[in-house]
Design a protein around this motif. Structure first.
Motif, PDB file in Angstrom:
ATOM      1  N   THR A   1       0.862  -1.180   0.000  1.00 52.75           N
ATOM      2  CA  THR A   1       0.000   0.000   0.000  1.00 52.75           C
ATOM      3  C   THR A   1       0.896   1.226   0.000  1.00 52.75           C
ATOM      4  OG1 THR A   1      -1.918   1.009   1.092  1.00 52.75           O
ATOM      5  CG2 THR A   1      -0.185   0.126   2.519  1.00 52.75           C
ATOM      6  N   THR A   2       0.323   2.396   0.260  1.00 56.98           N
ATOM      7  CA  THR A   2       1.106   3.640   0.286  1.00 56.98           C
ATOM      8  C   THR A   2       0.824   4.404   1.587  1.00 56.98           C
ATOM      9  OG1 THR A   2      -0.602   4.994  -0.795  1.00 56.98           O
ATOM     10  CG2 THR A   2       0.939   3.803  -2.235  1.00 56.98           C
ATOM     11  N   ARG A   3       1.675   5.366   1.862  1.00 61.41           N
ATOM     12  CA  ARG A   3       1.478   6.196   3.064  1.00 61.41           C
ATOM     13  C   ARG A   3       0.161   6.973   2.991  1.00 61.41           C
ATOM     14  NH1 ARG A   3       6.972   6.553   2.070  1.00 61.41           N
ATOM     15  NH2 ARG A   3       8.319   5.843   3.783  1.00 61.41           N
ATOM     16  N   CYS A   4      -0.194   7.384   1.782  1.00 65.50           N
ATOM     17  CA  CYS A   4      -1.441   8.144   1.612  1.00 65.50           C
ATOM     18  C   CYS A   4      -2.655   7.311   2.016  1.00 65.50           C
ATOM     19  CB  CYS A   4      -1.588   8.618   0.170  1.00 65.50           C
ATOM     20  SG  CYS A   4      -0.367   9.851  -0.332  1.00 65.50           S
ATOM     21  N   VAL A   5      -2.655   6.020   1.674  1.00 68.83           N
ATOM     22  CA  VAL A   5      -3.768   5.139   2.031  1.00 68.83           C
ATOM     23  C   VAL A   5      -3.856   5.009   3.555  1.00 68.83           C
ATOM     24  CG1 VAL A   5      -4.592   2.747   1.944  1.00 68.83           C
ATOM     25  CG2 VAL A   5      -3.723   3.856  -0.133  1.00 68.83           C
ATOM     26  N   ILE A   6      -2.721   4.817   4.224  1.00 70.79           N
ATOM     27  CA  ILE A   6      -2.723   4.672   5.683  1.00 70.79           C
ATOM     28  C   ILE A   6      -3.142   5.985   6.357  1.00 70.79           C
ATOM     29  CG2 ILE A   6      -1.254   4.249   7.689  1.00 70.79           C
ATOM     30  CD1 ILE A   6       0.374   2.333   5.916  1.00 70.79           C
ATOM     31  N   LYS A   7      -2.665   7.114   5.852  1.00 66.44           N
ATOM     32  CA  LYS A   7      -3.053   8.426   6.408  1.00 66.44           C
ATOM     33  C   LYS A   7      -4.557   8.652   6.262  1.00 66.44           C
ATOM     34  CE  LYS A   7       0.839  10.495   7.714  1.00 66.44           C
ATOM     35  NZ  LYS A   7       1.022  11.052   9.077  1.00 66.44           N
ATOM     36  N   GLU A   8      -5.095   8.250   5.122  1.00 67.28           N
ATOM     37  CA  GLU A   8      -6.538   8.414   4.891  1.00 67.28           C
ATOM     38  C   GLU A   8      -7.338   7.573   5.884  1.00 67.28           C
ATOM     39  OE1 GLU A   8      -9.218   8.545   0.906  1.00 67.28           O
ATOM     40  OE2 GLU A   8      -8.258   6.613   1.308  1.00 67.28           O
TER      41      GLU A   8
ATOM     42  N   GLU B   1      -6.354   6.564   8.847  1.00 67.40           N
ATOM     43  CA  GLU B   1      -6.188   7.156  10.182  1.00 67.40           C
ATOM     44  C   GLU B   1      -7.124   8.345  10.376  1.00 67.40           C
ATOM     45  OE1 GLU B   1      -2.074   8.093  10.333  1.00 67.40           O
ATOM     46  OE2 GLU B   1      -1.443   6.091  10.990  1.00 67.40           O
ATOM     47  N   SER B   2      -7.301   9.128   9.318  1.00 67.62           N
ATOM     48  CA  SER B   2      -8.143  10.324   9.419  1.00 67.62           C
ATOM     49  C   SER B   2      -9.630   9.989   9.543  1.00 67.62           C
ATOM     50  CB  SER B   2      -7.921  11.220   8.197  1.00 67.62           C
ATOM     51  OG  SER B   2      -8.380  10.591   7.021  1.00 67.62           O
ATOM     52  N   LEU B   3     -10.016   8.790   9.128  1.00 68.55           N
ATOM     53  CA  LEU B   3     -11.432   8.399   9.148  1.00 68.55           C
ATOM     54  C   LEU B   3     -11.868   7.836  10.495  1.00 68.55           C
ATOM     55  CD1 LEU B   3     -11.713   6.849   5.586  1.00 68.55           C
ATOM     56  CD2 LEU B   3     -12.608   9.058   6.365  1.00 68.55           C
ATOM     57  N   GLY B   4     -10.906   7.663  11.416  1.00 71.33           N
ATOM     58  CA  GLY B   4     -11.248   7.326  12.800  1.00 71.33           C
ATOM     59  C   GLY B   4     -11.627   5.871  13.030  1.00 71.33           C
ATOM     60  N   LYS B   5     -12.457   5.682  14.076  1.00 71.02           N
ATOM     61  CA  LYS B   5     -12.780   4.344  14.556  1.00 71.02           C
ATOM     62  C   LYS B   5     -13.522   3.493  13.529  1.00 71.02           C
ATOM     63  CE  LYS B   5     -12.986   5.662  19.447  1.00 71.02           C
ATOM     64  NZ  LYS B   5     -13.836   5.718  20.666  1.00 71.02           N
TER      65      LYS B   5
ATOM     66  N   ALA C   1      -9.618  -1.741   9.208  1.00 70.23           N
ATOM     67  CA  ALA C   1      -9.012  -1.676   7.867  1.00 70.23           C
ATOM     68  C   ALA C   1      -7.612  -1.074   7.942  1.00 70.23           C
ATOM     69  CB  ALA C   1      -9.900  -0.843   6.941  1.00 70.23           C
ATOM     70  N   LYS C   2      -7.443  -0.105   8.887  1.00 70.68           N
ATOM     71  CA  LYS C   2      -6.117   0.508   9.048  1.00 70.68           C
ATOM     72  C   LYS C   2      -5.113  -0.507   9.572  1.00 70.68           C
ATOM     73  CE  LYS C   2      -4.799   2.582  12.667  1.00 70.68           C
ATOM     74  NZ  LYS C   2      -4.601   3.449  13.859  1.00 70.68           N
ATOM     75  N   LEU C   3      -5.529  -1.338  10.523  1.00 69.90           N
ATOM     76  CA  LEU C   3      -4.638  -2.365  11.053  1.00 69.90           C
ATOM     77  C   LEU C   3      -4.211  -3.357   9.969  1.00 69.90           C
ATOM     78  CD1 LEU C   3      -6.295  -3.167  14.536  1.00 69.90           C
ATOM     79  CD2 LEU C   3      -4.281  -1.732  14.053  1.00 69.90           C
ATOM     80  N   ILE C   4      -5.146  -3.705   9.098  1.00 63.85           N
ATOM     81  CA  ILE C   4      -4.822  -4.624   7.997  1.00 63.85           C
ATOM     82  C   ILE C   4      -3.811  -3.981   7.044  1.00 63.85           C
ATOM     83  CG2 ILE C   4      -5.744  -5.801   5.957  1.00 63.85           C
ATOM     84  CD1 ILE C   4      -8.369  -6.156   7.521  1.00 63.85           C
ATOM     85  N   ALA C   5      -4.064  -2.724   6.661  1.00 62.94           N
ATOM     86  CA  ALA C   5      -3.188  -2.028   5.707  1.00 62.94           C
ATOM     87  C   ALA C   5      -1.778  -1.849   6.263  1.00 62.94           C
ATOM     88  CB  ALA C   5      -3.796  -0.668   5.349  1.00 62.94           C
TER      89      ALA C   5
END
Length: 234
Positions: free
Chosen positions: A61-68, A70-74, A79-83
């Protein structure tokens, strides 16, 4: 995994391997929507995807995907943990992160040199990917992963290659290098020169024939002069 679905995926993989030089390990770029769909449908991406593609796969994946994510919250915490378990590929948005779909599209925009697969549930991103030839698209339907069939752009690109109407620059250069290595360019030049020399009569043979004629013409006149001298002496 159904036998029919596996045959379908194998056929599509053969298309990309043969026409676009995809090789193992396959590089699969995933966005947050795909991770969320996998979590919701209890799909183990790391375990199931290599079997479906019939080859080793590197999930990234990319940093942008992980940042997005993180910004979407709980709501998208899972999905963030998987990425975060996937390898992170460098993108060009270090200082100003962009949306996951924009980032993933930028990774394949310039001809997809790294042979990425795109795994997404984003319809807009999917439509953009289909406008580029040679990019496999993965998505999830209910509880199964699906490799989309080649897009019309990919089919048209391959058809042009087969009819020699479109040859990539790297292939043109490799053909030229191969000819020079095998000496085919020099041999063609030599053949042309030999053909030019072989045409027309030999000028030396013409000169010999003319000399014979003059010698034959001189012999009777010399004999006549000798006879006249003999008569006068008598």
């Amino acid at each position: 995994m159904g036998v029919t679905r596996q045959k379908h995926a194998k056929k599509i993989m053969g298309f990309y391997k043969h026409n676009f030089q995809f090789r193992e390990p396959f590089q699969v770029l995933l966005d947050g929507t795909f991770c969320q769909a996998a979590l919701r449908n209890k799909i183990q991406i790391r375990e199931q995807l290599p079997g479906y593609l019939d080859g080793a796969a590197q999930l990234c994946t990319t940093r942008c995907v992980i940042k997005e994510l993180e910004s979407l919250g709980k709501a998208l915490y899972g999905a963030k943990l998987i990425a975060q378990r996937f390898q992170v590929r460098n993108c060009s948005h270090h200082k100003k992160p962009v949306s996951g779909s924009t980032c993933l599209f930028s990774m394949i925009e310039d001809g997809n040199p790294h042979h990425f697969f795109i795994a997404t549930q984003d319809q807009d991103l999917s439509n953009k990917v289909k406008r580029k030839p040679g990019i496999p698209l993965l998505f999830i339907i209910q509880n199964t992963m699906v490799l989309d069939k080649p897009s019309p752009k990919s089919l048209a690109f391959v058809q042009k290659l087969q009819t020699n109407q479109l040859v990539p620059e790297y292939q043109k250069q490799s053909i030229v290098d191969l000819k020079e290595k095998e000496g085919l360019v020099k041999q063609e030049g030599e053949k042309r020169r030999k053909r030019k020399r072989a045409g027309g009569p030999n000028p030396l043979s013409c000169l010999k024939k003319k000399k014979k004629k003059t010698q034959e013409g001189q012999e009777p006149s010399a004999e006549k002069k000798k006879r006249r001298k003999r008569k006068r002496n008598r």
